[in-house]
Design a protein around this motif. Sequence first.
Motif, short mmCIF file in Angstrom:
data_model
loop_
_atom_site.label_atom_id
_atom_site.label_comp_id
_atom_site.label_asym_id
_atom_site.label_seq_id
_atom_site.Cartn_x
_atom_site.Cartn_y
_atom_site.Cartn_z
N GLY A 103 29.94 37.47 37.98
CA GLY A 103 29.61 38.62 37.15
C GLY A 103 28.98 38.21 35.83
N GLY A 104 29.55 38.69 34.74
CA GLY A 104 28.99 38.44 33.41
C GLY A 104 28.86 36.97 33.07
N TYR A 105 29.82 36.16 33.51
CA TYR A 105 29.71 34.72 33.24
C TYR A 105 28.46 34.14 33.88
CZ TYR A 105 30.14 30.36 35.89
OH TYR A 105 29.85 29.21 36.58
N GLY A 106 28.19 34.53 35.13
CA GLY A 106 27.03 33.99 35.83
C GLY A 106 25.73 34.41 35.18
N PHE A 107 25.65 35.67 34.73
CA PHE A 107 24.44 36.14 34.08
C PHE A 107 24.19 35.37 32.78
CE2 PHE A 107 26.17 40.42 35.75
CZ PHE A 107 25.87 40.06 37.05
N ALA A 108 25.25 35.25 31.98
CA ALA A 108 25.12 34.57 30.69
C ALA A 108 24.88 33.08 30.87
CB ALA A 108 26.37 34.80 29.84
N ARG A 109 25.43 32.51 31.94
CA ARG A 109 25.23 31.07 32.18
C ARG A 109 23.76 30.76 32.36
NH1 ARG A 109 23.75 26.81 32.45
NH2 ARG A 109 24.52 24.99 33.58
N ARG A 110 23.04 31.60 33.10
CA ARG A 110 21.62 31.36 33.31
C ARG A 110 20.82 31.62 32.03
NH1 ARG A 110 17.73 31.13 38.22
NH2 ARG A 110 15.74 31.18 37.17
N ALA A 111 21.19 32.67 31.31
CA ALA A 111 20.39 33.06 30.15
C ALA A 111 20.73 32.27 28.90
CB ALA A 111 20.59 34.56 29.87
N LEU A 112 22.02 31.97 28.70
CA LEU A 112 22.47 31.42 27.42
C LEU A 112 23.07 30.03 27.53
CD1 LEU A 112 24.26 34.68 26.16
CD2 LEU A 112 21.88 33.97 25.75
N GLY A 113 23.05 29.44 28.74
CA GLY A 113 23.57 28.10 28.90
C GLY A 113 25.07 28.08 29.12
N PRO A 114 25.66 26.85 29.30
CA PRO A 114 27.10 26.74 29.59
C PRO A 114 27.99 27.37 28.52
CG PRO A 114 25.98 24.66 30.00
CD PRO A 114 24.99 25.54 29.32
N TRP A 115 27.62 27.17 27.25
CA TRP A 115 28.43 27.75 26.18
C TRP A 115 28.41 29.27 26.25
CZ3 TRP A 115 31.85 25.55 22.94
CH2 TRP A 115 31.82 24.16 22.81
N GLY A 116 27.24 29.84 26.46
CA GLY A 116 27.14 31.29 26.58
C GLY A 116 27.90 31.82 27.77
N ILE A 395 32.91 41.84 22.89
CA ILE A 395 32.18 40.56 22.83
C ILE A 395 31.41 40.35 24.13
CG2 ILE A 395 32.43 38.05 22.77
CD1 ILE A 395 34.82 38.42 20.92
N SER A 396 32.06 40.59 25.26
CA SER A 396 31.39 40.38 26.54
C SER A 396 30.21 41.33 26.71
CB SER A 396 32.38 40.54 27.70
OG SER A 396 32.75 41.89 27.89
N TYR A 397 30.33 42.57 26.23
CA TYR A 397 29.24 43.52 26.36
C TYR A 397 28.00 43.03 25.60
CZ TYR A 397 32.94 46.79 27.75
OH TYR A 397 34.00 47.39 28.37
N ALA A 398 28.22 42.57 24.37
CA ALA A 398 27.10 42.08 23.57
C ALA A 398 26.42 40.90 24.25
CB ALA A 398 27.58 41.70 22.17
N LEU A 399 27.21 39.99 24.79
CA LEU A 399 26.64 38.79 25.42
C LEU A 399 25.94 39.12 26.74
CD1 LEU A 399 29.51 36.24 24.67
CD2 LEU A 399 27.22 36.27 23.67
N MET A 400 26.48 40.06 27.51
CA MET A 400 25.81 40.43 28.76
C MET A 400 24.50 41.17 28.50
SD MET A 400 28.88 41.40 31.46
CE MET A 400 29.80 42.52 30.39
N ALA A 401 24.51 42.05 27.50
CA ALA A 401 23.26 42.73 27.14
C ALA A 401 22.23 41.73 26.63
CB ALA A 401 23.53 43.80 26.08
N LEU A 402 22.68 40.77 25.83
CA LEU A 402 21.78 39.73 25.33
C LEU A 402 21.22 38.91 26.48
CD1 LEU A 402 20.54 38.24 22.92
CD2 LEU A 402 22.63 36.84 22.81
N SER A 403 22.04 38.65 27.50
CA SER A 403 21.58 37.89 28.67
C SER A 403 20.43 38.61 29.37
CB SER A 403 22.74 37.68 29.65
OG SER A 403 23.77 36.94 29.06
N HIS A 404 20.54 39.93 29.48
CA HIS A 404 19.46 40.70 30.11
C HIS A 404 18.18 40.58 29.29
CE1 HIS A 404 17.11 44.39 30.95
NE2 HIS A 404 17.55 44.22 32.19
N ILE A 405 18.30 40.67 27.97
CA ILE A 405 17.13 40.57 27.10
C ILE A 405 16.47 39.20 27.23
CG2 ILE A 405 16.37 40.54 24.69
CD1 ILE A 405 18.72 42.52 24.12
#
Length: 493
Positions: A103-116, A395-405
């Motif tokens: 879910g959100g972890y996978g999306f952010a992992r691709r967009a924002l790297g391991p830390w994201g 926090i997760s909402y902001a990061l997931m939306a940022l991942s989409h952007i």
Amino acid sequence: MADDIEARLTAVPAPTKSAEGGGAGTDDYLERRTLRRGSAGWLLLTGLGVAYVVSGDFSGWNVGLDKGGFGGLAIATVLMGAMYACLVFSLAELSTILPTAGGGYGFARRALGPWGGFLTGTAILIEYILAPAAIVIFIGDYVESLGLFGLTSSWPVYLGCFVVFIGVHLWGVGEALRFSLVVTAIAVAALLIFAVGAFTEFSADGLNDIPVDPEAFGSNSWLPLGVLGIWAAFPFGMWFFLGVEGVPLAAEEAKDPVRSMPKALAISMGILALLALITFFAATGAQGADAVKAAGNPLVVALEGDDGPTALSRFVNYAGLAGLVASFFSLIYAGSRQLFALSRAGYLPRFLSLTSKRKAPYLGLVIPGAIGFALAAATGNGARMLNIAVFGATISYALMALSHIVLRRREPDLERPYRTPGGILTSSVAFVLALSALVATFLVDKDAAFIALAVYAVALAYFAFYSRHHLVASAPEEEFAALAEAEAELTRD
């Protein structure tokens, strides 16, 4: 790309890096960490999305009346509804790109790297481990108020809930989601019946009967606590929608997730918006906003008034218990899947992602359940734990939306079987509103926000000093991110 990921999950080949315990590679690493594919179609996924949230219609949202009055909570609910709608459309796109349990972890992992990825996954875990602990206390309160079997809101009730409902999840995901759908349908039907009864007593004068604070900036009868009251009501406007973003966590167990996930997310959001509208107006208009603002069971209070219990109010009271059970049950599911995905990829201890013969992540269910039970039994403070959960959620909402952007800008040619209406503008709205809601949590409960930050700090220390050096490259979410890195290197060369 989505089809490749699905094929990858079905084939379950050996990992290419790091084995369980950090030793040499093992052929059965992913095979011992597989979920049951094809267990949920769009109907069960829609039921799951509504189940996450439905308890919030029965209780909790009304405290926002005390923070902002009818007008303040109404505006907050509209803004938070817009945030969730924008977020859900963004997640619908992301879930068709990467239909896995991350879910959100996978999306952010691709967009924002391991830390994201880790920051996002941890925030989601905070939400889905703390929320069931809070809701089980509310279940205990309902059991006590209804006089069921002479039980009180205490640890035996909490333990019984965790044991029984985790047991259903261990039985199998298909059985669990069907159970959730039935209980959710009962709760939704009860809300509709409540609305019919409450609207017969509706009076517009009751909407703005909360006393006005003359010292609050911009205060009036509709905003009795002023303009700042709108912001303070944000977390309670969220209660009508909190949790619906967890539907993509079921992607790995869904039938045709590329098609069913966007459909389920959109229908879930539509149902929740309708329920929020009718519940909000019916409850406040029946007896007045001032009467229900501090009630633990606002729908029952809205029906009873000065006449005492009625047949309809007793029915709604029992239905409220069904709504709490539906949310409790489904949030346990969501937490176990996020924990499973983070553990499978090595962000958390890998033994937590082992699955049973029935393809259930048994430790991912039992250990968060044990933590939730311990917190509930030790504190008995459901409101505090729910506020901590809301902090993690924002926090997760902001990061997931940022991942989409980020993915839209960085990888415009990435295959997207479903595309978010409005594109980056939609996810940008979700991002800004999520940050606003995050700040609003400090207005409601500073202690809860700082407790969540402390938990975050401990988790980040574990990641910084250990787990980021022991990631599993063959986990689907990690392979997806590695593919992007390889393509970027080829482009540079």
